[in-house]
Write a protein that holds these residues in place. Sequence first.
Motif, short mmCIF file in Angstrom:
data_model
loop_
_atom_site.label_atom_id
_atom_site.label_comp_id
_atom_site.label_asym_id
_atom_site.label_seq_id
_atom_site.Cartn_x
_atom_site.Cartn_y
_atom_site.Cartn_z
N LYS A 16 0.83 -1.19 0.00
CA LYS A 16 0.00 0.00 0.00
C LYS A 16 0.87 1.26 0.00
CE LYS A 16 -4.16 1.65 2.28
NZ LYS A 16 -5.08 1.48 3.39
N ALA A 17 1.95 1.25 0.78
CA ALA A 17 2.86 2.39 0.81
C ALA A 17 3.55 2.58 -0.54
CB ALA A 17 3.90 2.20 1.91
N ALA A 18 3.89 1.48 -1.19
CA ALA A 18 4.51 1.57 -2.51
C ALA A 18 3.55 2.16 -3.53
CB ALA A 18 4.99 0.18 -2.96
N ARG A 19 2.29 1.78 -3.47
CA ARG A 19 1.28 2.34 -4.39
C ARG A 19 1.09 3.82 -4.14
NH1 ARG A 19 2.99 0.08 -6.93
NH2 ARG A 19 3.19 -2.11 -6.71
N ALA A 47 3.38 5.88 -3.07
CA ALA A 47 4.56 6.53 -3.65
C ALA A 47 4.43 6.61 -5.17
CB ALA A 47 5.82 5.79 -3.26
N ASP A 48 3.92 5.56 -5.79
CA ASP A 48 3.70 5.57 -7.24
C ASP A 48 2.71 6.65 -7.64
OD1 ASP A 48 5.44 3.46 -7.52
OD2 ASP A 48 3.87 1.94 -7.80
N ARG A 49 1.63 6.78 -6.91
CA ARG A 49 0.63 7.81 -7.21
C ARG A 49 1.22 9.20 -7.05
NH1 ARG A 49 -2.95 4.36 -3.96
NH2 ARG A 49 -4.02 3.02 -5.45
N GLN A 50 2.03 9.38 -6.02
CA GLN A 50 2.69 10.68 -5.78
C GLN A 50 3.59 11.02 -6.97
OE1 GLN A 50 2.52 12.54 -2.75
NE2 GLN A 50 3.57 14.14 -3.87
N ARG A 89 -5.20 14.62 -5.40
CA ARG A 89 -4.84 14.84 -3.99
C ARG A 89 -3.37 14.56 -3.70
NH1 ARG A 89 -7.63 9.82 -0.75
NH2 ARG A 89 -6.25 8.24 -1.60
N TYR A 90 -2.67 13.91 -4.62
CA TYR A 90 -1.26 13.56 -4.41
C TYR A 90 -0.30 14.61 -4.95
CZ TYR A 90 -3.03 8.96 -3.25
OH TYR A 90 -3.69 7.92 -2.67
N ARG A 91 -0.80 15.57 -5.71
CA ARG A 91 0.08 16.58 -6.29
C ARG A 91 0.64 17.47 -5.19
NH1 ARG A 91 -1.07 18.64 -11.99
NH2 ARG A 91 1.10 18.85 -12.51
#
Length: 149
Positions: A20-23, A25-28, A46-48
Amino acid sequence: ICAPLREEVSTSYALLMQEKAAREADRQELADLWPDGWLMPTILKRYRSLTEEEKLAKRDQAEAIDAERTLRADIRAKVMEAYKWETKQDDYGRTFYEHMDTGESEWEQPEAMLYTPPAGRDELGNPVPVLPEEKSEEEAAEEVVDDKS
């Protein structure tokens, strides 16, 4: 009986949280590199988090990595093509060149055989340190003139 089951559940939960943390980071990363002028998916908005300067720097870094990857692939392809040509001799002792894959033969040495990677690169395209060459006479003369002035 319950202890191994609890341990298995605990391990599975830890792996799930790592994924979940890796996903996240990918979205970020995706949100930060999203091109201007293109509609961003709502889920990424929301990740921008980057400022314009940081975003440009990150995009430049990604483009540099892509250019490096392309250069390495190009060098490897040319080196592989050079290795596919063999030097052979016919029944009369004349030298000719034959391509191992296609069977094509030429009397003149093909340009592909003459390829050498650019300075500062090895045959796999990886950067290698370039030793500073001895200065030419003109450069040495220019330095002497500069020192006198």
